[in-house]
Motif scaffolding. Structure first.
Motif, mmCIF file in Angstrom:
data_model
loop_
_atom_site.group_PDB
_atom_site.id
_atom_site.type_symbol
_atom_site.label_atom_id
_atom_site.label_comp_id
_atom_site.label_asym_id
_atom_site.label_seq_id
_atom_site.Cartn_x
_atom_site.Cartn_y
_atom_site.Cartn_z
ATOM 1 N N GLN A 84 0.833 -1.190 0.000
ATOM 2 C CA GLN A 84 0.000 0.000 0.000
ATOM 3 C C GLN A 84 0.874 1.249 0.000
ATOM 4 O O GLN A 84 0.627 2.202 -0.751
ATOM 5 C CB GLN A 84 -0.924 0.000 1.220
ATOM 6 C CG GLN A 84 -1.754 1.254 1.395
ATOM 7 C CD GLN A 84 -2.852 1.403 0.359
ATOM 8 O OE1 GLN A 84 -3.298 0.410 -0.200
ATOM 9 N NE2 GLN A 84 -3.280 2.628 0.098
ATOM 10 N N LYS A 85 1.913 1.225 0.819
ATOM 11 C CA LYS A 85 2.803 2.381 0.901
ATOM 12 C C LYS A 85 3.531 2.595 -0.419
ATOM 13 O O LYS A 85 3.690 3.741 -0.882
ATOM 14 C CB LYS A 85 3.799 2.176 2.034
ATOM 15 C CG LYS A 85 4.706 3.386 2.252
ATOM 16 C CD LYS A 85 5.610 3.197 3.462
ATOM 17 C CE LYS A 85 6.496 4.428 3.676
ATOM 18 N NZ LYS A 85 7.392 4.249 4.850
ATOM 19 N N GLU A 140 1.159 4.177 -2.883
ATOM 20 C CA GLU A 140 0.958 5.596 -2.593
ATOM 21 C C GLU A 140 2.144 6.427 -3.045
ATOM 22 O O GLU A 140 1.985 7.550 -3.560
ATOM 23 C CB GLU A 140 0.719 5.780 -1.090
ATOM 24 C CG GLU A 140 -0.608 5.219 -0.613
ATOM 25 C CD GLU A 140 -0.748 5.246 0.897
ATOM 26 O OE1 GLU A 140 0.275 5.571 1.574
ATOM 27 O OE2 GLU A 140 -1.838 4.946 1.405
ATOM 28 N N ARG A 180 -12.925 9.151 -6.106
ATOM 29 C CA ARG A 180 -12.591 7.874 -5.460
ATOM 30 C C ARG A 180 -13.578 7.587 -4.321
ATOM 31 O O ARG A 180 -14.287 8.488 -3.858
ATOM 32 C CB ARG A 180 -11.166 7.930 -4.928
ATOM 33 C CG ARG A 180 -10.929 8.952 -3.823
ATOM 34 C CD ARG A 180 -9.452 9.016 -3.493
ATOM 35 N NE ARG A 180 -9.149 9.930 -2.375
ATOM 36 C CZ ARG A 180 -8.879 11.217 -2.511
ATOM 37 N NH1 ARG A 180 -8.904 11.772 -3.724
ATOM 38 N NH2 ARG A 180 -8.587 11.965 -1.461
ATOM 39 N N GLY A 194 -11.325 9.770 1.505
ATOM 40 C CA GLY A 194 -10.838 8.404 1.378
ATOM 41 C C GLY A 194 -9.374 8.349 0.998
ATOM 42 O O GLY A 194 -8.777 9.344 0.582
ATOM 43 N N PRO A 195 -8.768 7.167 1.118
ATOM 44 C CA PRO A 195 -7.366 7.003 0.729
ATOM 45 C C PRO A 195 -7.176 7.264 -0.766
ATOM 46 O O PRO A 195 -8.061 6.988 -1.573
ATOM 47 C CB PRO A 195 -7.054 5.550 1.097
ATOM 48 C CG PRO A 195 -8.370 4.876 1.182
ATOM 49 C CD PRO A 195 -9.350 5.906 1.622
ATOM 50 N N MET A 196 -6.015 7.779 -1.138
ATOM 51 C CA MET A 196 -5.749 8.127 -2.530
ATOM 52 C C MET A 196 -5.746 6.891 -3.421
ATOM 53 O O MET A 196 -6.222 6.922 -4.559
ATOM 54 C CB MET A 196 -4.407 8.866 -2.639
ATOM 55 C CG MET A 196 -4.055 9.304 -4.059
ATOM 56 S SD MET A 196 -5.186 10.568 -4.688
ATOM 57 C CE MET A 196 -4.669 11.975 -3.714
ATOM 58 N N ARG A 250 -6.344 2.478 -3.413
ATOM 59 C CA ARG A 250 -6.823 1.302 -2.695
ATOM 60 C C ARG A 250 -6.402 0.051 -3.452
ATOM 61 O O ARG A 250 -6.254 0.053 -4.680
ATOM 62 C CB ARG A 250 -8.360 1.307 -2.602
ATOM 63 C CG ARG A 250 -8.958 2.325 -1.656
ATOM 64 C CD ARG A 250 -10.468 2.278 -1.753
ATOM 65 N NE ARG A 250 -11.114 3.222 -0.853
ATOM 66 C CZ ARG A 250 -11.582 2.935 0.351
ATOM 67 N NH1 ARG A 250 -11.447 1.702 0.835
ATOM 68 N NH2 ARG A 250 -12.169 3.855 1.097
ATOM 69 N N SER A 308 -9.600 -4.071 -1.380
ATOM 70 C CA SER A 308 -10.274 -3.009 -0.633
ATOM 71 C C SER A 308 -11.470 -2.470 -1.416
ATOM 72 O O SER A 308 -12.539 -2.214 -0.855
ATOM 73 C CB SER A 308 -9.289 -1.890 -0.330
ATOM 74 O OG SER A 308 -9.939 -0.801 0.281
#
Length: 1002
Positions: free
Chosen positions: A752-753, A756, A787, A793-795, A797, A801
């Motif tokens: 995930q990192k 991003e 999104r 929300g997270p940039m 996924r 997710s």
């Protein structure tokens, strides 16, 4: 070596006949090696041998003297092998064999006055007299004149045939032939005066002044060896009745013609043709100067002025001839302003071609396609159109005219060089063909022997390898193709029509008058415009000369645009950027489409002007529609991959990627301005450019992040909104969402990192400054607000997710947003998996009534909250009443309701969805037509705002000037801004009514 083999090696063809001539008693005592050395340089050794034997039989002493001198021997055989007619002249008059003499390295040029004096003396006339009278008349005078003429002609032919580079010597030959012809006319006129003096009395005849005006090639001093000599006669008399003046003038003209053309012991020279006179064959043979002027002012046709271009006072009364030239010249140079002048000249050329006998067309050196007439008509049309305002073009002969046209920039240097080379070469062929029998012909021979002789005689003394008939034919055909290409590209150049209609005051004004003219054209700052014009046209460099030709036309075209001042400024900046680039101004001169397109975009688009200023080489596209076809995504991606492989550094790679996108934006905008693309094609091409840029940036970001680290995940960028529908305009943001899929065995948190980091780097790369900077260019803004959970929300996924989110928490607006989701960049497998995941979400089996109410509630909220404060809802292109948002929300609601049952509705494009909605009867066809028209017009205006000002705007312009500019880009004519405004307001009112009826149900 046997004699037959030797003869074959020297180029003989009739071996039996040549062997007999070699055994002739006339050759006894002559050295065989010297004989064959002479025959080796003859174009036609069979003919040279036969003529040599016959000439020797007539005067062995004179021939032996020439043969003994190596220099004279070679020239004699060149002459006898190239001209049977001149060989026969020497047989009739062997005393003139002395003209075949050794020549210096540079052949002398014979002065016209010396030629005139010699021919006048041949008829016992005084060369110093103003209007000489011969001392001998009748057949004896004609014979003496013709013999003297042929002696000088032979002398010229010897020099011509002995020249190392005949094409270089051609202008000298043409001038001397014309001088020789006019001297013959002068001498024959002297005989006619003497003959008429016996009838009317010398004093009466002396009171009649006759000027002989040479026309055509004789007038231009570029005459052939044998040709009709075109003339016009001007008569004037003191205290003579008109009838007497006409009768004596006609007698002088007719007598002059007899002197050179009537039958006699010495053959005629050539025909004197007076059919170019006013009214042609039906007109009087002689006219007064006043009668000539009156005719040309009132009755003359276009072709007659073209003929007068070469008119020259050649013989007779010099003062009267000079006055004729002065009186006619203004009429010649004003003729191009006659209605239909350019097309008239072109029609005349087509008629000449159409009248060629079909069995001769392929052999025509003069009249056929790619022949001399193509060169001459091309050059003469340019002279007549531009010579009205440019005195440097007022020359008569074709070679000088080509040079003048090139020097002044009306013809490109390379084209002028090709035209000059081709013209000279064709004229040399024509001369050599005519020399053979001294007959007026322009047909290439067909038999191989004649072709081989022509090849040898036309190549000059520098050629060491004998050219073949095949090599001659190939070179001739290549020259024809070249001439035809140049003729079609220059003769049919569209700018000629515009240049022909310019008035002198358009290009020759005082500063004050010029500023007044500019103000009248619509320039807001005439003083500033004059500064630009002076900067562009000042100096003597070729660029300034070309711009002096172009600007009178371009200024008018700039004035046809919305902002002529900006157009002229942009043209100056562009011209300064391109400097001395040979193709730029030449393209504008030669291509009407390129010139008009450039004027249109410079005076109507800040966006294109700014991009052209940093990419001036792109101006080359304006001249060819093929260059304005947008590159496909595949072509752009292939180019980007090539750039990245050669420039591995991220900063270098992304700069090149963005320059490719900038280039494509410019190409699309110019194609759009030229009506080469539909609105749908513009949206698709812009989307392809964005897609290639995002894909390239993603590769650069991934390469940078993965450097020295393990790849833990795959990333895909999904296009949303209008980007997903491939319906963007200039300067549109890219609505996207990001999806990643951890690789097997990878830690999900680390993956995930990494995803991003890739996404952050992608955005940074696309939005960093690009040099050279362009004010009007907008960077590709990436907007991920659609999104899940929006900006909260997270940039990015993971695919897992997304699956869990859409299963448990997805809202109806998110399903609506997914309707236009489309893969943009990244892993293809992951993109396909994501599409499979979202299809049940965006194409539900049925849409609950609560979801319909929610969509309607959100739409109302968007209208209330997102419309800019103070904005007029009727003029907002995106959120206004009946505008883009209304149409798109209605279409998307119908897709959510029906796409599961109607697979054809599963499209990302609004227009494509409207087509299906109409076909399925979900909305009446007349309503769909209004929705489509409203959406299309709003989209077009939105793009036009960017094109015109270089800045994005979602409002229909309110200022008259901006509205006018946008109207032009939307396909409206000049002064139609109010029509655009009325059309938009009316159409969106109707669109809003339809939207409310189908969206809200009332």
């Amino acid at each position: 070596m046997s004699l037959n083999r030797k003869l074959i090696s020297y180029g003989f063809t009739d071996l039996e006949k040549s062997r007999r001539f070699l055994d002739a008693p006339e050759l006894e005592g002559l050295d065989d090696d010297d004989l064959f050395a002479g025959l080796a340089v003859a174009a036609n050794p069979d003919m040279a041998l036969q003529s040599f034997v016959r000439l020797t039989a007539v005067d062995r002493t004179a021939v032996a003297a020439a043969f003994a001198d190596a220099g004279r021997r070679g020239l004699l055989f060149r002459l006898l092998g190239a001209s049977e007619a001149l060989g026969e002249f020497l047989m009739r008059h062997p005393e003139h064999l002395d003209v075949v003499r050794s020549r210096p390295a540079t052949p002398p040029v014979v002065a016209p006055e010396d030629v005139r004096a010699e021919l006048l003396r041949s008829v016992d006339a005084d060369p110093a007299a103003a209007n000489p009278v011969a001392g001998v008349v009748g057949v004896d005078a004609y014979c003496r004149l013709r013999v003297a003429y042929r002696r000088l002609l032979t002398d010229l032919a010897v020099r011509d045939l002995g020249h190392c580079i005949p094409v270089d010597y051609l202008p000298v030959v043409g001038r001397e032939l014309a001088d020789l012809a006019t001297a013959a006319l002068e001498a024959s006129l002297a005989v006619a005066r003497a003959e008429l003096g016996e009838v009317y009395g010398p004093d009466v005849v002396a009171r009649v002044r006759l000027a002989v005006i040479a026309m055509g090639k004789c007038g231009a001093r570029e005459l052939n060896y044998i040709s009709d000599v075109d003339v016009v006669y001007v008569v004037e008399g003191e205290d003579l009745e008109d009838a007497t003046l006409t009768r004596i003038g006609t007698g002088l003209a007719s007598g002059m013609s007899r002197g050179v053309y009537s039958s006699g012991p010495e053959p005629a020279l050539w025909e004197v043709d007076a059919n170019l006179r006013p009214e042609g064959k039906d007109g009087q043979l002689v006219r007064t100067l006043q009668s000539h002027v009156a005719y040309y002012e009132r009755w003359a046709r276009t072709w007659e002025f073209q003929a007068l271009l070469k008119a020259r006072a050649a013989a007779g009364d010099a003062d009267l001839g000079r006055r004729y030239e002065e009186a006619i010249a203004p009429l010649i140079w004003a003729s191009s302003q006659r209605e239909g002048f350019v097309e008239g000249v072109r029609a005349m050329r087509r008629r000449v071609t159409d009248n060629i006998a079909r069995d001769e067309e392929a052999r025509q050196l003069k009249l056929g396609p790619g022949g001399l007439r193509d060169v001459e008509f091309t050059v003469q049309l340019l002279q007549l159109v531009h010579g009205r305002l440019d005195g440097s073009l007022r020359v008569r002969d074709t070679v000088s005219a080509i040079a003048a046209l090139s020097a002044a920039g009306y013809v490109g240097r390379s084209d002028a060089m090709d035209l000059d080379d081709a013209y000279r070469y064709l004229r040399v062929l024509e001369h050599r063909i005519q020399l053979m029998q001294m007959r007026r012909t322009h047909l290439m021979p067909e038999d191989e022997t004649s072709l081989r002789a022509l090849a040898r005689s036309s190549e000059g003394c520098m050629v060491t390898v004998r050219p073949s008939a095949q090599s001659l034919h190939a070179k001739w055909q290549s020259t024809r193709r070249l001439v035809r290409r140049l003729h079609e590209s220059i003769f049919y150049r569209p700018l000629l029509n515009n240049a022909a209609t310019l008035r002198p005051e358009d290009v020759q004004l005082t500063a004050e008058a010029a500023q007044a003219r500019l103000a009248a054209l619509g320039y807001q700052d005439p003083r500033g415009a004059m500064r630009h014009i002076e900067a562009l046209t000042g100096g003597l460099r070729r660029r300034a000369l070309l711009q002096r030709q172009l600007l009178p036309i371009l200024l008018g075209w700039f004035a046809d645009g919305v902002d002529p001042d900006a157009g002229l400024l942009g043209f100056r900046r562009l011209s300064e950027s391109l400097g001395e680039s040979h193709w730029y101004l030449g393209m504008l001169r030669d291509s009407n489409a390129a010139a008009e397109r450039l004027c249109t975009v410079l005076s109507s688009s800040r966006f294109i002007t700014d991009l052209l200023e940093v990419s001036p080489e792109s101006t080359q596209w304006l001249g060819a529609d093929a260059e304005l076809v947008p590159d496909t995504f595949e072509a752009q991606w292939h180019e980007i991959q090539s750039k990245m492989s050669r420039h591995p550094e991220p900063e270098d790679a992304i700069r090149l990627i963005r320059l490719i996108r900038r280039r494509e934006l410019l190409r699309i905008a110019i194609a759009d301005s030229s009506n080469l693309l539909t609105q749908a094609e513009v949206g698709e091409a812009l989307s392809d450019a964005d897609r290639a840029a995002v894909l390239g940036a993603l590769h650069v970001a991934e390469k940078e992040v993965f450097a020295g680290a393990e790849q833990l995940t795959d990333v895909v960028v999904m296009a949303m909104g209008r980007q997903g529908g491939r319906e963007i305009t200039y300067g549109s943001d890219a609505d996207v969402i990001y999806v990643h899929r951890p690789r097997p065995g990878a830690d999900e948190a680390a993956a995930q990192k990494q995803a991003e980091t890739i996404v952050a780097r992608l955005v940074a790369l696309l939005t960093q400054p690009c040099k050279p900077a362009v004010l009007a260019e907008r960077v590709l803004e990436i907007d991920a607000a659609l999104r899940p959970e929006g900006k909260q929300g997270p940039m990015v996924r993971s695919i897992g997710s997304y699956r869990e989110y859409y299963r448990r928490w997805s809202l109806v607006w998110e399903a609506q947003a997914l309707l236009r989701a489309r893969p943009l960049a990244g892993d293809d497998g992951l993109a396909a998996e994501f599409l499979e995941l979202i299809d049940p979400v965006r194409y539900p089996r049925e849409l609950a009534e609560t979801d319909v109410r929610e969509i309607r509630r959100i739409k109302a909220r968007v209208e209330a909250e997102r419309l800019p404060r103070g904005a007029d809802p009727s003029r907002h292109l995106k959120l206004g009443r009946g505008a883009l948002s209304d149409v798109e929300w209605l279409v998307q609601l119908l897709q959510l309701q029906h796409a599961h049952a109607v697979p054809a509705l599963r499209v990302q494009s609004t227009l494509a969805a409207l087509d299906v909605i109409e076909a399925e009867g979900l909305v009446p066809a007349e309503d769909v037509a209004i929705l489509r028209g409203s959406w299309t017009l709003a989209t077009r205006i939105r793009g036009a705002n960017v094109i015109w000002s270089g800045r994005g705007s979602d409002l229909l312009p309110s200022s008259r000037r901006d509205l006018e500019a946008v109207a032009r880009w939307c396909g409206y004519g000049p002064d139609s801004g109010s029509h655009l405004e009325e059309d938009y307001l009316r159409m969106t009112r109707r669109s809003r009514s339809i939207f409310e009826r189908h969206f809200y149900g009332y």
